[in-house]
Design an enzyme around this catalytic site. Structure first.
Site, short mmCIF file in Angstrom:
data_model
loop_
_atom_site.label_atom_id
_atom_site.label_comp_id
_atom_site.label_asym_id
_atom_site.label_seq_id
_atom_site.Cartn_x
_atom_site.Cartn_y
_atom_site.Cartn_z
N ARG A 157 0.78 -1.09 -0.04
CA ARG A 157 0.05 0.00 0.04
C ARG A 157 0.88 1.37 -0.17
NH1 ARG A 157 -1.95 1.04 4.22
NH2 ARG A 157 -1.12 -0.65 5.72
N TYR B 48 -1.92 -3.69 -6.70
CA TYR B 48 -1.52 -4.50 -5.34
C TYR B 48 -2.56 -4.28 -4.23
CZ TYR B 48 1.44 -7.00 -1.99
OH TYR B 48 1.65 -7.92 -1.48
N LYS C 274 -9.55 -2.45 2.15
CA LYS C 274 -9.30 -1.42 2.99
C LYS C 274 -10.09 -0.06 2.47
CE LYS C 274 -5.92 -3.72 5.12
NZ LYS C 274 -5.83 -4.22 6.50
N HIS D 24 -10.21 -2.34 12.00
CA HIS D 24 -9.34 -3.00 11.56
C HIS D 24 -8.76 -4.28 12.49
CE1 HIS D 24 -4.90 -2.77 9.95
NE2 HIS D 24 -5.43 -3.76 9.36
N SER E 104 -0.93 -3.03 10.25
CA SER E 104 -0.60 -4.04 9.45
C SER E 104 0.49 -4.86 9.39
CB SER E 104 -0.49 -3.09 8.16
OG SER E 104 -1.55 -2.61 7.76
N CYS F 187 1.32 -6.89 12.01
CA CYS F 187 1.66 -7.18 13.53
C CYS F 187 0.92 -8.15 14.03
CB CYS F 187 1.18 -5.62 13.99
SG CYS F 187 2.21 -4.30 13.57
N GLY F 188 0.53 -9.06 13.30
CA GLY F 188 0.19 -10.26 13.92
C GLY F 188 -1.41 -10.60 13.74
N LYS F 189 -2.25 -10.05 13.25
CA LYS F 189 -3.49 -10.41 13.36
C LYS F 189 -3.89 -11.74 12.68
CE LYS F 189 -5.14 -6.71 10.87
NZ LYS F 189 -3.47 -6.06 10.80
N THR F 190 -3.25 -12.07 11.48
CA THR F 190 -3.81 -13.28 10.80
C THR F 190 -3.18 -14.40 11.84
OG1 THR F 190 -3.62 -12.17 8.81
CG2 THR F 190 -3.57 -14.70 8.89
N ASP G 3 -8.83 -9.75 9.68
CA ASP G 3 -8.44 -8.42 9.27
C ASP G 3 -9.33 -7.23 9.69
OD1 ASP G 3 -6.14 -6.77 8.02
OD2 ASP G 3 -7.24 -6.53 6.33
N ARG H 231 2.24 -12.24 -0.23
CA ARG H 231 1.18 -12.34 0.30
C ARG H 231 0.75 -13.66 -0.35
NH1 ARG H 231 -1.29 -8.79 4.28
NH2 ARG H 231 0.25 -7.06 4.82
N TYR I 250 3.21 -16.36 18.71
CA TYR I 250 2.44 -17.22 17.59
C TYR I 250 1.72 -18.18 18.64
CZ TYR I 250 5.83 -15.90 14.29
OH TYR I 250 6.58 -14.91 13.29
#
Ligand code: GTP
Ligand code: SPV
Ligand code: MN
Length: 586
Positions: free
Chosen positions: A67, A195, A204, A224, A246, A248-251, A273, A364, A488
């Site tokens: 982005r 992209y 977004k 978010h 972005s 920083c570990g959401k998924t 997300d 990705r 994790y």
């Protein structure tokens, strides 16, 4: 008589002048046609048909890999409405400037009309968008990421209730790239990028920037946030939302394999997300995941860190800017094995040791949610899932403890508003620079961020069962520069503490910033962590926090009269508590 959608497509085609217009139905055959176009274009490749059936690798232009926040604009009538944290262009100026770039942009190309639903097809919280694009890669991605095609066309009918988004690759030159949002019109224009968040306009652009404006008007929230369910012994599932910036570990949190599974704690994925949340009749905030797939960061994802994600990626997955092995399998740093011989890097060049990362840091995967082993069976519940905890977090090498709990909703909103995090490769620009990123919405709030804080406060006042608000930090570092916390799957230990707080079981130390776990209140059996590392992870340094709070005060001052009094009061109250505590410890 033409429908509002037909009229908009007509207008868009008059501007962009495509050779032909194709209306997408969302079928598998259509997906294969898009892939065919991508392969013909020479920027995409079929992966190993035996080990990665129906998987493809797409290489985006090397100057179009993340982005571009400096080229993203909120075009509200006044600059004040966009606020000091957004780039602003006046709507007419934007129409003119970006209109010139869109003029004739699709000559010699096909315009694909992509109707899509954000949210479960039968949910009253869902909304319809339509993207007109000249990129087959975007069409293929939108099919994975949203409920796309016939299902959306049927739900829309002749209604004008959709968010239009016009997208053209243009010439992919960053000098002629703009992502512009018109919050009054609920319209998106994007040109010059193919992209991710720049180009998949449902994500977004619609589901956060435009949706945050609609949500404020209609009294709900577009955030978010990942959504997960924590199952505890006995089978009860408690739902939580978490906002991290972005990369920083959401998924990874939403799809973790819990290391406490043998004790009955398991994580179920609802979303990774974005969360759309409304106040339901039961008094709880209810959340839906507007997306249908996961557009996740590949590097760092491996069999050790996240077997659930790895399990999902073995079929029907679109990879972007990963490396490729001689066996035509996708590869990236952190996948678990050493770079194999014959590796081709994300630009299509032979990779050699010392030639840098083989995969782009923001490479990705795009994968259907349904392929995730940890997917909650309630992930498409039309009324959404009741949220018991909201969690803010970011990358903070110093300062922020592993976890702390806010005192109440208003204090929790302040905790979100004062968030900061180190920048990542998810957006172009410097990486590792700490910046203020309230609620992880800095690049995604479609209006004045201080008014957005006000909206949070108003929502809290209306909630009979407000979720408790927490803050986490998996990224604190020790003197050796290494992460103190293993992260994790071990993060479940923090989720368990949060659950224990919700249910009134866990002990905590009250500090000026909020309630921090006592070392014994965390479930740490089976984890090799030194008492000293734990002490550092849980420490709150009043002097450092005082400096932080002062910086937060300066940040809030930028918003002038927009900043809610309650938020300023929280900032001052924190300064008071910290000053008293520094005196006490001296
Ligand atoms: P976006 O999709 O950009 O919004 O990112 P995200 O918030 O979903 O982040 P994601 O889970 O993809 O993680 C981003 C990077 O951080 C990856 O390289 C992960 O391997 C890494 N990461 C995720 N969780 C942890 C953790 O608990 N500890 C550490 N050390 N790294 C993590
Ligand atoms: C993010 O940057 O937060 C992403 C990737 O999820 S993108 O879709 O490109 O915004
Ligand atoms: Mn993600």
């Amino acid at each position: 008589m033409s429908t509002p959608l037909e009229k908009w497509v007509d207008e868009s085609a008059r501007v962009t002048k495509p050779d032909q217009i194709v209306w997408c139905d969302g079928s598998e055959a259509e997906y294969q046609r898009m892939v065919g176009e991508m392969l013909r274009a020479g920027d995409s490749f079929a992966l190993n048909e035996t080990t990665f059936p129906n998987c493809h690798l797409h290489r985006s232009s090397p100057n179009d890999v993340a982005r571009t926040e400096h080229l993203t604009f909120i075009c509200s009538p006044t600059k004040d409405e966009a606020g000091p944290t957004n780039n602003w262009m006046d709507p007419e100026g934007a129409k003119h400037r970006v209109g010139e770039l869109l003029d004739g942009a699709m000559r010699g190309r096909t315009m694909y009309v992509v109707p899509y639903i954000m949210g479960p097809a039968s949910s009253p919280l869902s909304k319809i968008g339509v993207e007109a694009t000249d990129s087959p890669y975007v069409v293929a991605s939108m099919r994975i990421m949203s409920r796309m095609g016939k299902v959306a066309t049927e739900r829309l009918g002749a209604s004008s209730d959709f968010v239009p988004g016009l997208h053209s690759l243009g010439d992919l030159d960053p000098l002629r790239r703009y992502i512009v949002h018109f919050p009054q019109e609920k319209l998106i224009w994007s040109v010059g990028s193919g992209y991710g968040g720049n180009a998949l306009l449902g994500k977004k652009c619609f589901a956060l920037r435009i949706a945050s404006v609609i949500a404020r008007e209609q009294g709900w929230m577009a955030e978010h946030m990942l959504i997960l369910g924590l199952e505890s012994p006995g089978g009860k599932v408690t739902y939580m939302g978490a906002a991290f910036p972005s990369a920083c570990g959401k998924t990874n949190l939403a799809m973790m394999v819990s290391t406490l599974e043998n004790q009955g704690y398991r994580v179920w994925t609802v979303g990774d997300d974005i969360a759309w949340m409304k106040i339901a009749d039961d008094g709880y905030l209810h959340a839906i995941n507007p997306e249908a797939g996961f557009f996740g960061v590949a590097p760092g994802t491996g069999f050790k860190t996240n077997p659930n994600v790895m399990g999902a990626l073995t079929k029907n997955t679109l990879f972007t800017n990963t490396a490729m092995t001689a066996a035509r399998e996708p590869w990236w740093e952190g996948i678990g094995d050493a770079p194999p011989a014959g590796l081709i890097n994300w630009k299509g060049e032979k990779w050699a040791p010392g030639s840098g990362n083989a995969a782009h840091a923001n490479a990705r995967y795009t994968v259907p949610a349904a392929q995730t082993p940890s997917l909650s069976k309630h992930w498409q519940d039309p009324e959404g899932l009741p949220i018991s905890a909201l969690i803010f977090g970011g990358r903070r090498a110093h300062l922020a403890p592993l976890v702390y709990e806010s005192n109440d909703w208003q204090h929790g909103v302040f905790v979100g508003a004062m968030m900061a995090s180190e920048t990542t490769a998810a957006a172009t620009g410097a990486v590792g620079v700490c910046r203020r990123d309230p609620m992880a919405m800095l690049p995604f709030c479609g209006y004045n961020m201080a008014d957005y804080f006000g909206h949070w406060l108003e929502m809290g006042a209306k909630l009979k069962k407000p979720p408790k608000i927490f803050h986490v930090n998996w990224f604190r570092k020790g003197a050796d520069g290494k992460f103190l916390w293993p992260g994790y799957g071990e993060n479940v230990r923090v989720l368990k503490w949060i659950l224990d707080r919700i249910e009134g079981r866990a002990a905590a130390t009250e500090t000026p910033i909020g309630s921090v776990p006592t070392p014994s209140s965390l479930t740490l059996d089976g984890l090799a962590i030194s008492p000293d590392a734990l002490k550092q992870l849980l420490s709150v340094d009043s002097g450092d926090w005082l400096a932080e709070d002062q910086a937060v005060g300066e940040f809030f001052a930028k918003f002038g009269s927009h900043i809610p009094t309650a938020i300023v009061q929280e900032q001052k109250a924190l300064a008071d508590r910290l000053s008293r505590s520094t005196v006490a410890t001296k």
